[in-house]
Design a protein around this motif. Structure first.
Motif, PDB file in Angstrom:
ATOM      1  N   ALA A   1      91.488  60.578  18.344  1.00 36.49           N
ATOM      2  CA  ALA A   1      92.767  61.247  18.077  1.00 36.49           C
ATOM      3  C   ALA A   1      93.839  61.027  19.133  1.00 36.49           C
ATOM      4  N   ALA A   2      93.462  60.620  20.345  1.00 33.80           N
ATOM      5  CA  ALA A   2      94.427  60.551  21.442  1.00 33.80           C
ATOM      6  C   ALA A   2      94.862  59.120  21.713  1.00 33.80           C
ATOM      7  N   ASP A   3      96.094  58.988  22.235  1.00 35.64           N
ATOM      8  CA  ASP A   3      96.585  57.658  22.605  1.00 35.64           C
ATOM      9  C   ASP A   3      96.126  57.313  24.021  1.00 35.64           C
ATOM     10  N   ASP A   4      96.458  56.107  24.480  1.00 36.67           N
ATOM     11  CA  ASP A   4      95.964  55.625  25.764  1.00 36.67           C
ATOM     12  C   ASP A   4      96.420  56.499  26.926  1.00 36.67           C
ATOM     13  N   ASP A   5      97.675  56.977  26.890  1.00 31.99           N
ATOM     14  CA  ASP A   5      98.164  57.819  27.979  1.00 31.99           C
ATOM     15  C   ASP A   5      97.374  59.116  28.059  1.00 31.99           C
ATOM     16  N   ALA A   6      97.147  59.723  26.907  1.00 30.73           N
ATOM     17  CA  ALA A   6      96.387  60.972  26.889  1.00 30.73           C
ATOM     18  C   ALA A   6      94.952  60.747  27.347  1.00 30.73           C
ATOM     19  N   LEU A   7      94.351  59.657  26.881  1.00 32.92           N
ATOM     20  CA  LEU A   7      92.960  59.384  27.254  1.00 32.92           C
ATOM     21  C   LEU A   7      92.808  59.162  28.753  1.00 32.92           C
ATOM     22  N   SER A   8      93.839  58.637  29.390  1.00 30.44           N
ATOM     23  CA  SER A   8      93.767  58.404  30.835  1.00 30.44           C
ATOM     24  C   SER A   8      93.723  59.721  31.608  1.00 30.44           C
ATOM     25  N   ARG A   9      94.172  60.811  30.967  1.00 27.07           N
ATOM     26  CA  ARG A   9      94.221  62.112  31.636  1.00 27.07           C
ATOM     27  C   ARG A   9      93.057  63.019  31.262  1.00 27.07           C
ATOM     28  N   TYR A  10      92.122  62.513  30.476  1.00 26.42           N
ATOM     29  CA  TYR A  10      90.989  63.331  30.025  1.00 26.42           C
ATOM     30  C   TYR A  10      89.704  62.923  30.738  1.00 26.42           C
ATOM     31  N   VAL A  11      88.967  63.926  31.195  1.00 24.78           N
ATOM     32  CA  VAL A  11      87.661  63.696  31.825  1.00 24.78           C
ATOM     33  C   VAL A  11      86.690  64.761  31.305  1.00 24.78           C
ATOM     34  N   GLY A  12      85.593  64.323  30.728  1.00 21.61           N
ATOM     35  CA  GLY A  12      84.548  65.258  30.323  1.00 21.61           C
ATOM     36  C   GLY A  12      83.709  65.675  31.519  1.00 21.61           C
ATOM     37  N   THR A  13      83.388  66.955  31.609  1.00 19.77           N
ATOM     38  CA  THR A  13      82.552  67.451  32.705  1.00 19.77           C
ATOM     39  C   THR A  13      81.577  68.495  32.171  1.00 19.77           C
ATOM     40  N   HIS A  14      80.575  68.799  32.969  1.00 24.13           N
ATOM     41  CA  HIS A  14      79.628  69.858  32.601  1.00 24.13           C
ATOM     42  C   HIS A  14      79.021  70.476  33.845  1.00 24.13           C
ATOM     43  N   PRO A  15      79.397  71.711  34.191  1.00 30.05           N
ATOM     44  CA  PRO A  15      78.736  72.398  35.297  1.00 30.05           C
ATOM     45  C   PRO A  15      77.355  72.877  34.863  1.00 30.05           C
ATOM     46  N   MET A  16      76.338  72.475  35.599  1.00 31.67           N
ATOM     47  CA  MET A  16      74.963  72.851  35.250  1.00 31.67           C
ATOM     48  C   MET A  16      74.646  74.209  35.864  1.00 31.67           C
ATOM     49  N   ALA A  17      75.336  75.208  35.364  1.00 31.87           N
ATOM     50  CA  ALA A  17      75.158  76.574  35.844  1.00 31.87           C
ATOM     51  C   ALA A  17      75.414  77.510  34.686  1.00 31.87           C
ATOM     52  N   GLY A  18      74.845  78.669  34.748  1.00 30.68           N
ATOM     53  CA  GLY A  18      75.046  79.648  33.692  1.00 30.68           C
ATOM     54  C   GLY A  18      74.104  80.813  33.858  1.00 30.68           C
ATOM     55  N   ARG A  19      74.140  81.705  32.904  1.00 31.09           N
ATOM     56  CA  ARG A  19      73.253  82.860  32.896  1.00 31.09           C
ATOM     57  C   ARG A  19      72.826  83.090  31.452  1.00 31.09           C
ATOM     58  N   GLU A  20      71.742  83.847  31.287  1.00 32.73           N
ATOM     59  CA  GLU A  20      71.344  84.177  29.924  1.00 32.73           C
ATOM     60  C   GLU A  20      72.292  85.202  29.312  1.00 32.73           C
ATOM     61  N   LYS A  21      73.110  85.854  30.164  1.00 35.04           N
ATOM     62  CA  LYS A  21      74.135  86.780  29.686  1.00 35.04           C
ATOM     63  C   LYS A  21      75.394  85.993  29.360  1.00 35.04           C
ATOM     64  N   SER A  22      76.242  86.545  28.499  1.00 36.89           N
ATOM     65  CA  SER A  22      77.452  85.842  28.112  1.00 36.89           C
ATOM     66  C   SER A  22      78.658  86.762  28.268  1.00 36.89           C
ATOM     67  N   GLY A  23      79.849  86.163  28.130  1.00 34.45           N
ATOM     68  CA  GLY A  23      81.077  86.931  28.180  1.00 34.45           C
ATOM     69  C   GLY A  23      81.635  87.075  29.578  1.00 34.45           C
ATOM     70  N   PRO A  24      82.907  87.468  29.684  1.00 31.51           N
ATOM     71  CA  PRO A  24      83.557  87.569  30.995  1.00 31.51           C
ATOM     72  C   PRO A  24      82.951  88.618  31.911  1.00 31.51           C
ATOM     73  N   VAL A  25      82.341  89.654  31.362  1.00 31.97           N
ATOM     74  CA  VAL A  25      81.758  90.693  32.213  1.00 31.97           C
ATOM     75  C   VAL A  25      80.578  90.161  33.014  1.00 31.97           C
TER      76      VAL A  25
END
Length: 370
Positions: A113-137
């Motif tokens: 869906a994105a053009d070359d300029d937009a693609l140059s500004r996109y980076v996929g990432t994934h922080p390998m952290a989390g909890r079994e609980k969810s939500g902002p609290v």
């Protein structure tokens, strides 16, 4: 973005789209560094909670001049691609990253869906952290400290955009790792998605288990089923997005289960005990390969168990006593006895320090189990 002797750091402002556990945790972590954080969420109540706990200020739709340095899409996997595309169009000067737990499907949707300029500004990432609980609290600003943060730059990602993505991870105290989207999804299928599925399947067996049987449960069952408390709605999306890679691994698990079932159907048959032993030994080998502290194999440490009375302040006193020895505590695990008012603290130290610590704690009145 600024460059210092310590590396590259964000200047802000940073827009976070999605204020669940991870998005809010990112906001809290960046705010602690004095970075201006702006929040946006489709749910006003969820966003309000994130604001109330200090994760950032609200996005003002009327502010046409707002120009973030970075946009972090912290949304469920099934909408991540669309939100990334929207952010690339809405903020043409910003780097856009996502933190979805699957990367290949998101990348493909953006590439389409994105053009070359937009693609140059996109980076996929994934922080390998989390909890079994969810939500902002459940959010914590220190959630990412010393945890891996995978950067999955595409061939279209500009070097400056990649540096900005890495700066986000570094500012939050994470350890940067680099993979392709395909390598990432193959890796998480076995180290994250498979454990979740097996934990949930095991925990489902407990639905009709009598209470008196569950009262006998120790840390083994709790450890294996801890992540079974995870949000089913999120995991439906994750499993669907990475189904092809996960199912190949599950085929192997099915073969192992069939092998074990066949053996246990005749446990005294020829070769049955050897097969059981081999299965357990294979598990030993796999478990030993999981890195411990600083990547050190867990078997590199010596363990000793200290009995701790189940009264306030005892764990703090134990840690204080260990600190007085000058011996570095490599790991600590706690287990509570369901039948007695006592806990067990399993302490890991360097092998050469085990006897010294045992003698010191014994002299301080602690009961150390060898």
């Amino acid at each position: 973005m600024t460059v210092t002797n310590g590396g590259t750091h964000l200047s802000g402002p940073v827009l976070i789209v999605g204020t669940g556990l991870l998005g809010t945790s990112i906001g809290l972590g960046l705010r602690a560094r004095g970075i201006d954080v702006v929040l946006s969420d489709i749910s006003p109540s969820t966003q309000a909670v994130a604001q109330d706990i200090g994760a950032g200020r609200p996005l003002e739709p009327a502010d046409a001049a707002f120009a973030p340095e970075l946009v972090v899409v912290a949304a469920p996997p099934d909408v991540t691609g669309a939100l990334v595309i929207d952010a690339l169009a809405a903020y043409p000067a910003a780097v856009v990253v996502d933190i979805a737990s699957v990367k290949d499907a998101v990348l493909k949707s953006v590439l389409e869906a994105a053009d070359d300029d937009a693609l140059s500004r996109y980076v996929g990432t994934h922080p390998m952290a989390g909890r079994e609980k969810s939500g902002p609290v459940a959010a914590r600003g220190e959630l990412f400290t010393s945890m891996p943060w995978v950067i999955c730059a595409s061939q279209r990602s500009a070097p400056e955009a990649v540096r900005t993505a890495e700066a986000l991870a570094i500012d939050l105290g994470a350890v940067v790792s680099r993979m392709t989207a395909e390598e990432h999804d193959q890796s998480v299928a076995v180290i994250s998605h498979l454990p979740q599925v097996l934990s949930s399947l095991l925990a489902s067996r407990l639905q009709d288990t009598p209470a008196h049987a569950l009262s006998l449960a120790g840390n083994g069952l709790r450890d294996v089923t801890r992540i079974a408390a995870s949000d089913p709605r999120l995991w439906v999306q994750i499993l669907s997005a990475n189904a092809g890679r996960l199912v190949e691994i599950l085929y192997g698990v099915r073969e192992d289960l069939n092998r074990l079932i066949g053996t246990l159907e005749n446990p005294v048959g020829e070769g049955a005990r050897l097969d059981m032993a081999q299965l357990m030994a294979e598990g030993n080998i796999g478990q030993a390969r999981i890195p411990g502290k600083h990547g050190t194999p867990p078997e590199a440490f010596a363990r000793l168990t200290v009995l701790v009375d189940d009264v306030p302040g005892q764990i703090a006193r134990l840690l204080t006593d260990i600190g007085e020895t000058g011996i570095n505590l490599e790991d600590l695990r706690l287990e509570h006895s369901p039948e007695r008012q006592v806990g067990m603290a399993e302490v890991s130290v360097l092998p050469g320090k085990r006897h010294e610590l045992t003698d010191f704690l014994t002299n301080r009145g602690w009961k150390v189990v060898q």
